[in-house]
Design a protein around this motif. Structure first.
Motif, PDB file in Angstrom:
ATOM      1  N   ALA A  20       0.832  -1.204   0.000  1.00 48.69           N
ATOM      2  CA  ALA A  20       0.000   0.000   0.000  1.00 48.69           C
ATOM      3  C   ALA A  20       0.868   1.256   0.000  1.00 48.69           C
ATOM      4  N   ALA A  21       1.939   1.254   0.782  1.00 51.15           N
ATOM      5  CA  ALA A  21       2.837   2.413   0.819  1.00 51.15           C
ATOM      6  C   ALA A  21       3.524   2.609  -0.535  1.00 51.15           C
ATOM      7  N   GLY A  22       3.929   1.517  -1.177  1.00 52.58           N
ATOM      8  CA  GLY A  22       4.563   1.617  -2.493  1.00 52.58           C
ATOM      9  C   GLY A  22       3.611   2.134  -3.551  1.00 52.58           C
ATOM     10  N   LEU A  23       2.382   1.666  -3.526  1.00 53.91           N
ATOM     11  CA  LEU A  23       1.395   2.144  -4.495  1.00 53.91           C
ATOM     12  C   LEU A  23       1.046   3.605  -4.242  1.00 53.91           C
ATOM     13  N   PHE A  24       0.915   3.980  -2.991  1.00 56.99           N
ATOM     14  CA  PHE A  24       0.616   5.361  -2.652  1.00 56.99           C
ATOM     15  C   PHE A  24       1.756   6.275  -3.073  1.00 56.99           C
ATOM     16  N   ALA A  25       2.985   5.855  -2.860  1.00 60.58           N
ATOM     17  CA  ALA A  25       4.145   6.654  -3.268  1.00 60.58           C
ATOM     18  C   ALA A  25       4.212   6.775  -4.786  1.00 60.58           C
ATOM     19  N   ALA A  26       3.801   5.734  -5.502  1.00 62.99           N
ATOM     20  CA  ALA A  26       3.814   5.789  -6.959  1.00 62.99           C
ATOM     21  C   ALA A  26       2.798   6.800  -7.480  1.00 62.99           C
ATOM     22  N   LEU A  27       1.726   6.996  -6.765  1.00 57.81           N
ATOM     23  CA  LEU A  27       0.706   7.947  -7.191  1.00 57.81           C
ATOM     24  C   LEU A  27       1.049   9.391  -6.844  1.00 57.81           C
ATOM     25  N   LEU A  28       1.927   9.599  -5.862  1.00 61.23           N
ATOM     26  CA  LEU A  28       2.154  10.951  -5.366  1.00 61.23           C
ATOM     27  C   LEU A  28       2.981  11.834  -6.294  1.00 61.23           C
ATOM     28  N   GLY A  29       4.012  11.330  -6.882  1.00 61.45           N
ATOM     29  CA  GLY A  29       4.801  12.227  -7.712  1.00 61.45           C
ATOM     30  C   GLY A  29       6.082  11.602  -8.210  1.00 61.45           C
ATOM     31  N   ASP A  30       7.024  12.472  -8.531  1.00 59.01           N
ATOM     32  CA  ASP A  30       8.297  12.045  -9.120  1.00 59.01           C
ATOM     33  C   ASP A  30       9.428  12.219  -8.128  1.00 59.01           C
ATOM     34  N   GLY A  31      10.605  11.799  -8.562  1.00 61.57           N
ATOM     35  CA  GLY A  31      11.798  11.984  -7.738  1.00 61.57           C
ATOM     36  C   GLY A  31      11.883  10.969  -6.620  1.00 61.57           C
ATOM     37  N   ALA A  32      11.900  11.470  -5.394  1.00 62.70           N
ATOM     38  CA  ALA A  32      12.036  10.589  -4.232  1.00 62.70           C
ATOM     39  C   ALA A  32      10.840   9.666  -4.086  1.00 62.70           C
ATOM     40  N   TRP A  33       9.672  10.120  -4.507  1.00 55.63           N
ATOM     41  CA  TRP A  33       8.488   9.257  -4.431  1.00 55.63           C
ATOM     42  C   TRP A  33       8.630   8.036  -5.342  1.00 55.63           C
ATOM     43  N   ASP A  34       9.254   8.229  -6.499  1.00 56.04           N
ATOM     44  CA  ASP A  34       9.497   7.092  -7.392  1.00 56.04           C
ATOM     45  C   ASP A  34      10.449   6.087  -6.761  1.00 56.04           C
ATOM     46  N   VAL A  35      11.453   6.585  -6.064  1.00 56.81           N
ATOM     47  CA  VAL A  35      12.405   5.697  -5.387  1.00 56.81           C
ATOM     48  C   VAL A  35      11.683   4.881  -4.317  1.00 56.81           C
ATOM     49  N   LEU A  36      10.839   5.541  -3.537  1.00 58.47           N
ATOM     50  CA  LEU A  36      10.067   4.821  -2.510  1.00 58.47           C
ATOM     51  C   LEU A  36       9.129   3.789  -3.134  1.00 58.47           C
ATOM     52  N   ALA A  37       8.522   4.137  -4.251  1.00 58.62           N
ATOM     53  CA  ALA A  37       7.624   3.195  -4.921  1.00 58.62           C
ATOM     54  C   ALA A  37       8.401   1.977  -5.432  1.00 58.62           C
TER      55      ALA A  37
END
Length: 60
Positions: A20-37
């Motif tokens: 769920a955290a990975g999917l949520f991070a993928a929806l949030l934006g670019d940059g560090a969020w992509d790394v978290l996803a």
């Protein structure tokens, strides 16, 4: 009995939260969020593929 039930669902629950955290991070934006996803969803993919790897055992 409740302790056994909690232990049974601890790992699948942690994997579900990670997904769920990975999917949520993928929806949030670019940059560090992509790394978290990538980390969140990639770890789940590795955990899912782990049983498919050949096991090296000492066989006589």
């Amino acid at each position: 009995m409740k302790r056994l039930r909690a232990a049974t669902f601890a790992l699948p629950g942690a994997i579900a939260l990670l997904a769920a955290a990975g999917l949520f991070a993928a929806l949030l934006g670019d940059g560090a969020w992509d790394v978290l996803a990538w980390l969140g969803l990639g770890l789940i993919a590795l955990l899912g593929g782990w049983p498919l790897l050949p096991r090296w055992r000492n066989r006589p």
